[in-house]
Design a protein around this motif. Structure first.
Motif, mmCIF file in Angstrom:
data_model
loop_
_atom_site.group_PDB
_atom_site.id
_atom_site.type_symbol
_atom_site.label_atom_id
_atom_site.label_comp_id
_atom_site.label_asym_id
_atom_site.label_seq_id
_atom_site.Cartn_x
_atom_site.Cartn_y
_atom_site.Cartn_z
ATOM 1 N N ASP A 1 17.013 -0.126 -3.626
ATOM 2 C CA ASP A 1 15.637 -0.506 -3.331
ATOM 3 C C ASP A 1 14.729 -0.245 -4.537
ATOM 4 O O ASP A 1 15.138 0.347 -5.531
ATOM 5 C CB ASP A 1 15.132 0.213 -2.083
ATOM 6 N N ARG A 2 13.498 -0.711 -4.417
ATOM 7 C CA ARG A 2 12.544 -0.684 -5.543
ATOM 8 C C ARG A 2 12.259 0.740 -6.015
ATOM 9 O O ARG A 2 12.258 1.019 -7.221
ATOM 10 C CB ARG A 2 11.256 -1.379 -5.098
ATOM 11 N N LEU A 3 12.022 1.681 -5.110
ATOM 12 C CA LEU A 3 11.718 3.055 -5.513
ATOM 13 C C LEU A 3 12.906 3.728 -6.176
ATOM 14 O O LEU A 3 12.747 4.518 -7.117
ATOM 15 C CB LEU A 3 11.263 3.879 -4.311
ATOM 16 N N GLU A 4 14.111 3.404 -5.721
ATOM 17 C CA GLU A 4 15.296 4.008 -6.332
ATOM 18 C C GLU A 4 15.482 3.484 -7.752
ATOM 19 O O GLU A 4 15.845 4.232 -8.665
ATOM 20 C CB GLU A 4 16.537 3.708 -5.481
ATOM 21 N N LEU A 5 15.200 2.207 -7.954
ATOM 22 C CA LEU A 5 15.267 1.635 -9.303
ATOM 23 C C LEU A 5 14.236 2.295 -10.214
ATOM 24 O O LEU A 5 14.524 2.623 -11.377
ATOM 25 C CB LEU A 5 15.022 0.130 -9.236
ATOM 26 N N PHE A 6 13.021 2.510 -9.712
ATOM 27 C CA PHE A 6 11.991 3.214 -10.478
ATOM 28 C C PHE A 6 12.464 4.619 -10.865
ATOM 29 O O PHE A 6 12.220 5.082 -11.979
ATOM 30 C CB PHE A 6 10.701 3.317 -9.656
ATOM 31 N N ALA B 1 11.442 12.081 -3.704
ATOM 32 C CA ALA B 1 11.185 12.498 -2.315
ATOM 33 C C ALA B 1 11.172 11.328 -1.348
ATOM 34 O O ALA B 1 10.939 11.515 -0.152
ATOM 35 C CB ALA B 1 9.847 13.237 -2.240
ATOM 36 N N ALA B 2 11.422 10.096 -1.852
ATOM 37 C CA ALA B 2 11.416 8.923 -0.972
ATOM 38 C C ALA B 2 12.397 9.128 0.178
ATOM 39 O O ALA B 2 13.530 9.563 -0.022
ATOM 40 C CB ALA B 2 11.783 7.676 -1.772
ATOM 41 N N GLN B 3 11.939 8.812 1.379
ATOM 42 C CA GLN B 3 12.733 8.922 2.605
ATOM 43 C C GLN B 3 13.144 10.366 2.911
ATOM 44 O O GLN B 3 14.147 10.600 3.589
ATOM 45 C CB GLN B 3 13.980 8.024 2.526
ATOM 46 N N SER B 4 12.358 11.326 2.378
ATOM 47 C CA SER B 4 12.602 12.729 2.723
ATOM 48 C C SER B 4 11.367 13.286 3.430
ATOM 49 O O SER B 4 10.303 12.666 3.435
ATOM 50 C CB SER B 4 12.893 13.559 1.470
ATOM 51 N N ASP B 5 11.520 14.454 4.007
ATOM 52 C CA ASP B 5 10.412 15.063 4.744
ATOM 53 C C ASP B 5 9.260 15.482 3.831
ATOM 54 O O ASP B 5 8.163 15.777 4.320
ATOM 55 C CB ASP B 5 10.914 16.297 5.510
ATOM 56 N N GLU B 6 9.489 15.520 2.502
ATOM 57 C CA GLU B 6 8.457 15.989 1.568
ATOM 58 C C GLU B 6 7.681 14.848 0.928
ATOM 59 O O GLU B 6 6.893 15.067 0.013
ATOM 60 C CB GLU B 6 9.089 16.865 0.478
ATOM 61 N N LEU B 7 7.905 13.615 1.411
ATOM 62 C CA LEU B 7 7.253 12.459 0.794
ATOM 63 C C LEU B 7 5.733 12.549 0.879
ATOM 64 O O LEU B 7 5.031 12.281 -0.104
ATOM 65 C CB LEU B 7 7.739 11.177 1.472
ATOM 66 N N ALA C 1 0.863 2.334 -4.039
ATOM 67 C CA ALA C 1 0.940 3.136 -2.820
ATOM 68 C C ALA C 1 1.718 2.380 -1.739
ATOM 69 O O ALA C 1 2.452 2.986 -0.943
ATOM 70 C CB ALA C 1 -0.468 3.476 -2.340
ATOM 71 N N GLU C 2 1.586 1.039 -1.731
ATOM 72 C CA GLU C 2 2.295 0.232 -0.741
ATOM 73 C C GLU C 2 3.803 0.342 -0.909
ATOM 74 O O GLU C 2 4.562 0.347 0.086
ATOM 75 C CB GLU C 2 1.870 -1.236 -0.857
ATOM 76 N N ASP C 3 4.273 0.439 -2.185
ATOM 77 C CA ASP C 3 5.710 0.608 -2.422
ATOM 78 C C ASP C 3 6.223 1.882 -1.758
ATOM 79 O O ASP C 3 7.325 1.902 -1.189
ATOM 80 C CB ASP C 3 5.997 0.685 -3.929
ATOM 81 N N VAL C 4 5.434 2.937 -1.854
ATOM 82 C CA VAL C 4 5.845 4.217 -1.281
ATOM 83 C C VAL C 4 5.787 4.164 0.245
ATOM 84 O O VAL C 4 6.700 4.635 0.937
ATOM 85 C CB VAL C 4 4.957 5.356 -1.815
ATOM 86 N N ILE C 5 4.734 3.578 0.769
ATOM 87 C CA ILE C 5 4.572 3.513 2.231
ATOM 88 C C ILE C 5 5.699 2.700 2.871
ATOM 89 O O ILE C 5 6.220 3.055 3.938
ATOM 90 C CB ILE C 5 3.195 2.917 2.581
ATOM 91 N N GLU C 6 6.121 1.612 2.196
ATOM 92 C CA GLU C 6 7.198 0.786 2.728
ATOM 93 C C GLU C 6 8.520 1.546 2.814
ATOM 94 O O GLU C 6 9.398 1.187 3.616
ATOM 95 C CB GLU C 6 7.376 -0.461 1.855
ATOM 96 N N ALA C 7 8.680 2.569 1.958
ATOM 97 C CA ALA C 7 9.914 3.355 1.972
ATOM 98 C C ALA C 7 9.891 4.451 3.023
ATOM 99 O O ALA C 7 10.896 5.136 3.223
ATOM 100 C CB ALA C 7 10.145 3.965 0.587
ATOM 101 N N SER C 8 8.749 4.633 3.692
ATOM 102 C CA SER C 8 8.626 5.701 4.692
ATOM 103 C C SER C 8 9.011 5.186 6.072
ATOM 104 O O SER C 8 9.323 4.009 6.245
ATOM 105 C CB SER C 8 7.200 6.245 4.710
ATOM 106 N N PHE C 9 8.960 6.053 7.052
ATOM 107 C CA PHE C 9 9.350 5.661 8.402
ATOM 108 C C PHE C 9 8.670 6.563 9.424
ATOM 109 O O PHE C 9 8.213 7.661 9.111
ATOM 110 C CB PHE C 9 10.876 5.763 8.559
ATOM 111 N N GLY C 10 8.580 6.078 10.657
ATOM 112 C CA GLY C 10 8.096 6.869 11.781
ATOM 113 C C GLY C 10 6.722 7.473 11.566
ATOM 114 O O GLY C 10 5.791 6.842 11.062
ATOM 115 N N GLU C 11 6.594 8.733 11.968
ATOM 116 C CA GLU C 11 5.321 9.447 11.875
ATOM 117 C C GLU C 11 4.852 9.603 10.436
ATOM 118 O O GLU C 11 3.657 9.632 10.149
ATOM 119 C CB GLU C 11 5.452 10.820 12.538
#
Length: 409
Positions: free
Chosen positions: A2-7, A34-40, A107-117
């Motif tokens: 994904d885009r964040l992992e490439l970055f 921290a993408a897709q982790s609890d510390e994002l 910021a949208e790139d980061v938000i798209e990589a998040s999930f749930g709450e």
């Protein structure tokens, strides 16, 4: 991928530019890892907080590129970029491509990589600006290598591309962000003295033989202002200035050693120089000017100013002792000789003083009655104990303020 992992991999693979320890780059790295982790959320907030104090993302990263100290920027500052190995140029091009992409992280790139709450919380946070890059990094950054080389030839590299003047304090260079803005055109009369300084400085910048300079004369005649104006005139030709106090003269060897491998040109500036008869720094300055192993380096000159005809202060006993007086005179001559060039600035006579007032007033576009201006200017000098360019400027400053405030002067 994904885009964040490439970055993330792109950031970790920068190989020429030394940006890894920068606080915002570190915050970006923490955010990407921290993408897709609890510390994002925590790292998103930390990244925004640091970046928002410095403007937009592209502006910040492009400024990092322009002020970096690496083999490419040093070679460009010295005009030797054509001599660099192909592998290094390819490394620069690769870094620029990656940094160009990294500067578009939104910021949208980061938000798209998040999930749930976590996504719900991120949507409540402010978004950083992408913005525009600093010149000459417009368009695709990897295509701007020639423009970068020209930029560094004119503006230097690393800290020297960000600041033009430095003070020596506690064994290190302290950048001076607010320097005297005076230009050569602001200085009136004393053309012969100024031209001597300019000719010597231009020879220095062109790699020709040049001399250390002592500017001696009455207070307020523009000695220090001339040196400041020289820096402003030639700062785009890789000239930088290091101001030291008399008490730091003993550090001249250390200062020269620190800058000996730099392709920049440095004027070491000592203002208001004078010595007591038993001052150890007198001998140290003599050695630094010419007598020591480090006394002559192609990238440094010493410019000093003094209000005293004799740099060594005499006391009554010195005058009584003819032998001591002779020794003192020889010491003074030996120091003056080592400067190479001594330029004298004396107070103007009445005619020259009034000319200076008129020229400054004309530069300011002040409406004035010439006869009244000159009469009051002479009265101003009489009340302040003598004529000088400084006195003339202070008088015109006063007149301009009164005129702008609608007050009588």
């Amino acid at each position: 991928m994904d885009r964040l992992e490439l970055f993330k991999y792109s950031l970790d693979s920068i190989c020429v530019y030394n940006i890894e320890n920068d606080e915002i780059i570190t915050a970006m790295r923490n955010l990407l890892h921290a993408a897709q982790s609890d510390e994002l959320v925590k790292h998103y907030s930390a990244f925004f907080k640091k970046l928002s104090a410095h403007g937009s993302l592209r502006e910040y990263i492009s400024n990092l590129i322009l002020t970096d100290d690496n083999p490419f920027t040093r070679a460009c500052a010295a005009g030797r970029d054509k001599e660099l190995p192909k592998a290094l140029i390819e490394g620069v091009k690769s870094d620029l491509e990656k940094l160009d992409e990294l500067s578009t992280i939104s910021a949208e790139d980061v938000i798209e990589a998040s999930f749930g709450e976590m996504e719900k919380v991120l949507l409540t946070l402010p978004k950083w600006e992408i913005g525009e890059s600093e010149e000459p990094l417009d368009g695709k950054w990897a295509d701007r290598i020639e423009d970068l080389a020209f930029f560094h030839r004119r503006n230097g590299y690393g800290i020297y591309s960000k600041y033009y003047a430095f003070a020596w304090r506690d064994g290190d260079f302290i950048p001076i962000s607010a320097t005297d803005p005076i230009e050569l055109d602001d200085l009136k009369n004393y053309e012969r003295q100024r031209n001597q300084v300019l000719e010597n400085t231009e020879a220095f910048l062109d790699g020709l033989p040049a001399n250390n300079i002592l500017l001696y004369g009455d207070r307020g005649t523009g000695k220090s202002s001339t040196v400041h104006a020289v820096l402003n005139e030639y700062k785009t030709r890789s000239l930088r200035m290091i101001e030291i106090s008399k008490s730091d003269i003993g550090d001249l060897t250390i200062i020269r050693e620190k800058i000996s491998k730099s392709p920049m040109k440095f004027i070491i500036f000592i203002d208001d120089l004078s010595f007591d008869s038993h001052d150890d720094s007198f001998g140290e300055l003599k050695a630094a000017l010419e007598g020591s192993l480090s006394g002559k380096q192609s990238n440094t000159l010493i410019y000093a100013t003094s209000n005293r005809r004799h740099l060594i202060k005499e006391n009554f006993n010195d005058r009584e002792n003819d032998i001591h007086r002779s020794d003192t005179l020889q010491e003074e001559l030996s120091l003056s000789d080592r400067f190479g060039v001594t330029i004298t600035f004396m107070n103007p006579d009445k005619k020259e003083y009034l000319e200076i007032i008129e020229k400054i007033a004309l530069d300011r576009d002040i409406e004035f009655d010439l006869n009244r201006l000159l009469l009051e200017g002479e009265n101003w000098a009489r009340r302040r104990g003598g004529r000088s360019p400084r006195c003339a400027k202070q008088f015109v400053d006063y007149v301009e303020t009164c005129e702008r405030m609608g007050k009588d002067w």
